[in-house]
Scaffold this active site. Structure first.
Site, PDB file in Angstrom:
ATOM      1  N   PHE A 177      49.319  29.428  -3.858  1.00 43.42           N
ATOM      2  CA  PHE A 177      50.351  30.718  -3.851  1.00 43.42           C
ATOM      3  C   PHE A 177      51.477  30.175  -3.729  1.00 43.42           C
ATOM      4  O   PHE A 177      51.848  28.923  -3.103  1.00 43.42           O
ATOM      5  CB  PHE A 177      49.872  31.584  -2.789  1.00 43.42           C
ATOM      6  CG  PHE A 177      50.786  32.596  -2.530  1.00 43.42           C
ATOM      7  CD1 PHE A 177      50.778  33.503  -3.705  1.00 43.42           C
ATOM      8  CD2 PHE A 177      51.657  32.790  -1.640  1.00 43.42           C
ATOM      9  CE1 PHE A 177      51.669  34.668  -3.752  1.00 43.42           C
ATOM     10  CE2 PHE A 177      52.486  33.842  -1.721  1.00 43.42           C
ATOM     11  CZ  PHE A 177      52.731  34.668  -2.782  1.00 43.42           C
ATOM     12  N   ASP A 178      52.707  30.622  -4.174  1.00 42.32           N
ATOM     13  CA  ASP A 178      54.247  30.260  -4.354  1.00 42.32           C
ATOM     14  C   ASP A 178      54.521  29.657  -3.163  1.00 42.32           C
ATOM     15  O   ASP A 178      54.955  28.410  -2.965  1.00 42.32           O
ATOM     16  CB  ASP A 178      55.306  31.215  -4.865  1.00 42.32           C
ATOM     17  CG  ASP A 178      54.641  32.171  -5.636  1.00 42.32           C
ATOM     18  OD1 ASP A 178      53.378  32.368  -6.156  1.00 42.32           O
ATOM     19  OD2 ASP A 178      55.174  32.973  -6.122  1.00 42.32           O
TER      20      ASP A 178
ATOM     21  N   ASP B 145      43.021  29.679   2.379  1.00 41.03           N
ATOM     22  CA  ASP B 145      44.167  30.522   2.328  1.00 41.03           C
ATOM     23  C   ASP B 145      43.454  31.951   2.068  1.00 41.03           C
ATOM     24  O   ASP B 145      43.303  32.229   1.087  1.00 41.03           O
ATOM     25  CB  ASP B 145      45.074  30.258   1.356  1.00 41.03           C
ATOM     26  CG  ASP B 145      46.292  31.053   1.031  1.00 41.03           C
ATOM     27  OD1 ASP B 145      46.364  32.195   1.963  1.00 41.03           O
ATOM     28  OD2 ASP B 145      47.306  30.897   0.360  1.00 41.03           O
TER      29      ASP B 145
ATOM     30  N   ALA C 160      44.210  35.444   2.311  1.00 42.55           N
ATOM     31  CA  ALA C 160      44.817  36.640   2.291  1.00 42.55           C
ATOM     32  C   ALA C 160      44.042  37.878   1.959  1.00 42.55           C
ATOM     33  O   ALA C 160      44.197  38.913   2.411  1.00 42.55           O
ATOM     34  CB  ALA C 160      46.039  36.645   1.402  1.00 42.55           C
TER      35      ALA C 160
ATOM     36  N   LYS D  96      47.788  41.879   3.296  1.00 45.63           N
ATOM     37  CA  LYS D  96      46.833  42.113   2.141  1.00 45.63           C
ATOM     38  C   LYS D  96      45.508  43.051   2.966  1.00 45.63           C
ATOM     39  O   LYS D  96      45.836  43.983   3.200  1.00 45.63           O
ATOM     40  CB  LYS D  96      46.476  40.737   1.451  1.00 45.63           C
ATOM     41  CG  LYS D  96      47.536  40.133   0.608  1.00 45.63           C
ATOM     42  CD  LYS D  96      49.027  39.938   1.045  1.00 45.63           C
ATOM     43  CE  LYS D  96      49.805  39.211  -0.024  1.00 45.63           C
ATOM     44  NZ  LYS D  96      50.189  37.884   0.589  1.00 45.63           N
TER      45      LYS D  96
ATOM     46  N   TYR E 116      54.681  40.334  27.569  1.00 47.37           N
ATOM     47  CA  TYR E 116      55.240  39.080  27.037  1.00 47.37           C
ATOM     48  C   TYR E 116      54.004  38.075  26.870  1.00 47.37           C
ATOM     49  O   TYR E 116      53.817  37.449  25.809  1.00 47.37           O
ATOM     50  CB  TYR E 116      56.366  38.104  27.871  1.00 47.37           C
ATOM     51  CG  TYR E 116      56.730  37.049  27.069  1.00 47.37           C
ATOM     52  CD1 TYR E 116      57.751  37.211  26.205  1.00 47.37           C
ATOM     53  CD2 TYR E 116      56.253  35.653  27.159  1.00 47.37           C
ATOM     54  CE1 TYR E 116      58.317  36.054  25.302  1.00 47.37           C
ATOM     55  CE2 TYR E 116      56.815  34.760  26.506  1.00 47.37           C
ATOM     56  CZ  TYR E 116      57.846  34.783  25.500  1.00 47.37           C
ATOM     57  OH  TYR E 116      58.275  33.791  24.783  1.00 47.37           O
TER      58      TYR E 116
ATOM     59  N   HIS F 196      63.868  34.953 -10.585  1.00 51.29           N
ATOM     60  CA  HIS F 196      63.455  35.974 -11.145  1.00 51.29           C
ATOM     61  C   HIS F 196      64.099  37.191 -10.136  1.00 51.29           C
ATOM     62  O   HIS F 196      64.033  38.341 -10.590  1.00 51.29           O
ATOM     63  CB  HIS F 196      62.009  36.299 -11.271  1.00 51.29           C
ATOM     64  CG  HIS F 196      61.192  35.880  -9.934  1.00 51.29           C
ATOM     65  ND1 HIS F 196      61.261  34.552  -9.446  1.00 51.29           N
ATOM     66  CD2 HIS F 196      60.376  36.682  -9.085  1.00 51.29           C
ATOM     67  CE1 HIS F 196      60.457  34.475  -8.542  1.00 51.29           C
ATOM     68  NE2 HIS F 196      59.945  36.063  -8.215  1.00 51.29           N
TER      69      HIS F 196
HETATM   70  C1  LIG Z   1      50.984  36.634   0.205  1.00 53.06           C
HETATM   71  C2  LIG Z   1      50.264  35.390   0.224  1.00 53.06           C
HETATM   72  C3  LIG Z   1      50.778  34.380   1.078  1.00 53.06           C
HETATM   73  C4  LIG Z   1      52.043  34.507   1.899  1.00 53.06           C
HETATM   74  O1  LIG Z   1      51.878  35.373   2.783  1.00 53.06           O
HETATM   75  P1  LIG Z   1      53.501  36.237   3.457  1.00 53.06           P
HETATM   76  O2  LIG Z   1      52.634  37.204   4.279  1.00 53.06           O
HETATM   77  O3  LIG Z   1      53.824  36.855   2.046  1.00 53.06           O
HETATM   78  O4  LIG Z   1      54.320  35.366   3.845  1.00 53.06           O
HETATM   79  C5  LIG Z   1      50.041  33.496   1.007  1.00 53.06           C
HETATM   80  N1  LIG Z   1      49.017  32.980   0.472  1.00 53.06           N
HETATM   81  C6  LIG Z   1      48.538  33.993  -0.345  1.00 53.06           C
HETATM   82  C7  LIG Z   1      47.022  33.865  -1.126  1.00 53.06           C
HETATM   83  C8  LIG Z   1      49.230  35.474  -0.472  1.00 53.06           C
HETATM   84  O5  LIG Z   1      48.635  36.145  -1.185  1.00 53.06           O
END
Ligand SMILES: *Cc1c(COP(=O)(O)O)cnc(C)c1O
Length: 459
Positions: free
Chosen positions: A123-124, A214, A216, A257, A71, A449
């Site tokens: 990103f969204d 950010d 990824a 990613k 844990y 979508h």
């Molecule tokens: C995929 C992504 C996120 C969100 O990550 P999740 O693992 O899908 O929650 C945030 N910012 C960017 C640039 C991304 O490509």
């Protein structure tokens, strides 16, 4: 352009079910002409996303068996910390269950109601979490980023002077900070230069703002820097990553990613211990105890290994080469796309390929459906179907461009698979004027979508 051969061999396979055109016509009709509602089993080549869809290595799978499920204080956690400190150079690193979990922890801790956050493009989910935290997200990308036809090395860069003008107009006290998305996903996986990171850092210092990365696709971004920013031509990917991260105060990261795991995320704070303590107090209630952060021990182990593997130059050259190969085939066939291609896929300009379909009949979606019927390829619209209605008037909104996105999973498909995709697009181009537009027969209030029902428009 020559395909860059895989720097790995295949020792485990997942059979794919081959379908006929009739099977696919039936399946997509049953799915109300929405690819998200298809059974994955009915898909041959799945280019819907590159997120969490990569193939783990033998070392990662071995790591899964070695995962320590204690844990607290698990051995796998310490492996992950060693890798993260070495790669990013930050004092505090924290696993979380995916990228948006990092955002959920970070933005409420740092946002006063009504404050702006600026970005080279959110990103969204990041945009969503800024909004949920009471903040206001604003995209300020360089002008080249929005121009699909002319070449630029770093279309993901922020417009630094645009950001400065915004801060001066609205007052630095009304701006919480800046988010730099690397690579810049929403403008097509386009890279951000170190020069731009330096300029944004200087701007943040001038106005006392936080800078969050950010991250990824940090490794793909570093590889683009190595190839395109002369100062770094001889630097290693790890050195470039360290340099890039040195300009941030914090990072949030989806590990689905570039860290090549099926689920996972990270966040980090460079050297501000007070900030780290504040973040930790949000991690425990949302994600779990600090040494597991919503992940199983085996996931921490696979992530620690994947972080290192994602930095391998031979892998990254092959990885970026896949998008470039596909783009070169499109270019030869006269299929319009966002040029130059980004790291994680190709954005086809469906508005240009299917000029007879008006934006409100969703050319990007029409092409995605057609690719499925033609060859069992799944991909998605980044255009006016993705745009939700105006929340006040309920009117449909036109996107700036009608794209179909082909996102390439990591280490999954071969050159022959990419040729199937290019051949299918060529076949569709030859009968483009017969491809129908689509109309919505049912839709939810937001994020339509994903779940809308549609049908082809017949004249
Ligand atoms: C995929 C992504 C996120 C969100 O990550 P999740 O693992 O899908 O929650 C945030 N910012 C960017 C640039 C991304 O490509």
């Amino acid at each position: 352009m020559k395909y860059i051969a895989e720097p790995f061999k295949i020792k485990m396979v997942e059979p794919l079910r081959m379908t006929t055109r009739e099977d696919r016509q039936e399946a997509i009709k049953k799915a109300f002409y929405n690819g998200f509602a298809l059974k994955a089993e009915d898909v041959y080549i799945d280019l819907q996303t590159d997120s969490g869809t990569g193939a783990m290595s033998n070392a990662q799978w071995a790591g899964m068996m070695m995962g320590d499920e204690s844990y607290s204080g698990a051995r796998s956690y310490y492996h992950l910390m060693e890798a993260a400190e070495d790669i990013f150079g930050y004092r505090y690193n924290q696993p979380v269950h995916q990228g948006r979990a990092a955002e959920k922890v970070v933005f409420p801790a740092l946002t006063k109601p009504g404050q702006y956050w600026l970005s080279n493009t959110f990103f969204d989910t990041t945009r969503g979490h800024v909004g949920l935290a009471g903040g206001r997200p604003v995209d300020i990308v360089c002008p080249e980023g929005l121009d699909t036809t002319t070449y630029a090395d770093f279309k993901g860069d922020a417009d630094v002077e645009g950001m400065r003008a915004f801060i001066q107009e609205h007052g630095a006290e009304n701006v919480a900070g800046i988010v730099m998305t690397i690579t810049n996903n929403s403008v097509g996986g386009q890279p951000v230069s170190v020069a731009n990171m330096r300029a944004v850092r200087a701007l943040a210092d001038e106005y006392g703002l936080l800078l969050i990365i950010d991250a990824a696709r940090f490794a793909e971004n570093a590889m683009f820097i190595k190839m395109r920013e002369p100062e770094f031509a001889d630097a290693s990917i790890k050195e470039i990553t360290r340099e890039t991260f040195s300009y941030g105060d914090m990072y949030t990261m989806s590990a689905k990613k570039d860290a090549i795991v099926n689920m996972g995320g990270m966040l980090g704070v460079r050297d501000n211990d007070e900030l780290a303590e504040k973040i930790k107090s949000f991690v425990i209630p949302f994600e779990g105890y600090l040494t597991y952060g919503g992940l199983a021990g085996r996931d921490l182990e696979a992530l620690a290994i994947g972080l290192e593997e994602g930095l391998d130059e031979d892998y990254l050259r092959y990885r970026l080469g896949q998008s470039q190969y596909l783009a070169a085939r499109f270019e030869k066939a006269g299929i319009p796309f966002q040029n130059p291609v980004g790291g994680h896929g190709v954005f086809i300009d469906a508005g240009k390929l299917l000029p007879h379909i008006p934006w409100h009949q969703f050319p990007g979606h029409a092409l995605a459906v057609e690719l499925y019927i033609e060859a069992g390829i799944r991909c998605c619209d980044i255009g006016s179907l993705l745009m939700d209605r105006d929340p006040v008037t309920g009117d449909a909104q036109q996107a700036p461009a009608e794209f179909t996105r082909l996102a390439i999973p990591r280490r999954v498909y071969t050159q022959a698979h990419l040729d199937v995709v290019a051949d299918a697009l060529e076949a569709i181009k030859a009968r483009a004027d017969q491809v129908p537009g689509y109309e919505i027969t049912w839709e939810p209030k937001v994020l339509r979508h994903f779940t809308s029902h549609l049908r082809p428009v017949t004249a």
